[in-house]
Structure formats: structure tokens, C-alpha cells
Design a protein around this motif. Sequence first.
Motif: not given
Length: 261
Positions: A160-189
Motif C-alpha cells: 500500500h502506498e501509505k504502508g510506511f506511515e502505517v507501520a511507523l505509526g504502529c511502532h511509535i504507538v508501541l514505544a509510547l505504550y511501553k514507555g508509559v508502562r515502564v515509567h509507572l513501574t520504575h519511574g520518578d519525577n
Amino acid sequence: MMSALVHVLVPFILCVALANTSLFSEVEVDLTYEHYAEKVIDYMPAFLAMPFNCLINLGYVYIGLYWLLWQRAVKETEQSRYMREVFALMAIIYAGVQWTRLATLRRAPAVLDQWFTMPIFAWVPVWIDFIEHLPGKWRASRAAAFELCAFISYGLSLVHEKGFEVALGCHIVLALYKGVRVHLTHGDNHTRRYFLLAMLSCAGFVVLKLMDHWLTRFGFFQRLTGHFWSKVCDVLQFHFSFCFLITVTDRAQAKTAAQKK
């Protein structure tokens, strides 16, 4: 460092070889300077034809070398050092890919510019996976499998001509999700601040790039264009991601050490 270098260069060389075949001949990539809002300076050599968009790649090299050669105040494990070195080497190599694309306007570097973005964003969840599986449950095979999936995900651009954008968007969302999760477990200010700055940088990277031509109606963006500032945001995104991931790694390792006592 040699292990990290080999593990980054081998897949990169394979991608270079594949990008120079007809495999990606139908992928939608921009191969003209008209794609960029910055005006071309005809009398400059090709590698400086768009000076600001070219020279910003030195920012990637600087940030990569900074974190690659950074001396830790806290003792670093072999595995956590490997995580840092791989990410830093990715930044350095990515600079070369982007600069080559601007200098040559060839299809292969344009494809690599898109393709290599996938494993870079994927390394954030890989690093977080390492943090979540301290001290001894993490396996390098998990990182290899995840990075392989990241490389393969670029295959969406073939269907698909927008396949790159879709794949990149999925990677960004996954990185944000994992980042929030690890911050809630081990994070601080501190980690909260780094994470928010990384998110703002990511948003700037995406939005400013998409609005490159539109922003030229404003005087501030006519010479230093939206695309240039998007790359500034991308460099900052690298930096704050390092700050976040290293700080969370230190906190997770400190917790693990305390539990053993």
C-alpha cells in the motif's frame, strides 16, 4: 562495543543490498528537491545543496557519539551498555543514510531512510523489554526477534502506498505504550520529565515534517524550514529517549539489587 557494531552493521548491510535491487521499485518515495521546502543552492556541492537539511545530520552524529562514548557515573552492566551502544550507533548510521539521500536523490537511500526508521523506533520497546526482565530473564533472542519484525514491517510499503506511515505509526504507538508502562513501574519525577520531552520531540518530528511546505507562509520557516526543525526534534527525541531509558534502567537495577539484600 564491537558486538553492538556488528549487530547493527550486519542487518544494515543486508538492507543496503536489498534496497539496491528491484524489490522496492514500486515503493512510494520522493526523489526530487521539490519534496522539501528549503530552497536548493545551485552553486553548492550536492551534499550541501540544501545546507540546513544536510548539516542537521551532524546533530545525529554528535548525539550518537555523545551517548556512545559517554562514561557512566554508575557502574553499567554489559547488557545495559550494549543497549546504549546499539541505539547510539543507529543514530550515527541514520545520519549517513539521510545525508546520502539528500546528496544523491536516488531510490535506494530514500528507501533506506524510511526502512531504517523502523528498527530505530523498535529499539525503544526492546530496551524497555530488557528493563522489565531484569535481572536474568531477558534473552538476546527476544531483541533479535523484535528487530526482525520491525524490519519486516516495512513490507507494508510494498502492498500500500501509505504502508510506511502505517507501520511507523504502529511502532511509535508501541514505544509510547511501553514507555508509559515502564515509567509507572520504575519511574520518578526525572523519568516523567524525560518521557514528556521525548513525546513532545516525537510530536514535533511528525507534525513539522508534514507541514513543511505549509509553514513557509511564515517568515520564520522560509529559510529554516519545517523539515529542518522536524530533524532538530528528531535529534532531541534521541537524546531524551536516552535520558529516559538510562535513568529507568538505573532505577530498575537499583531495585533489583535492593531486593537481593
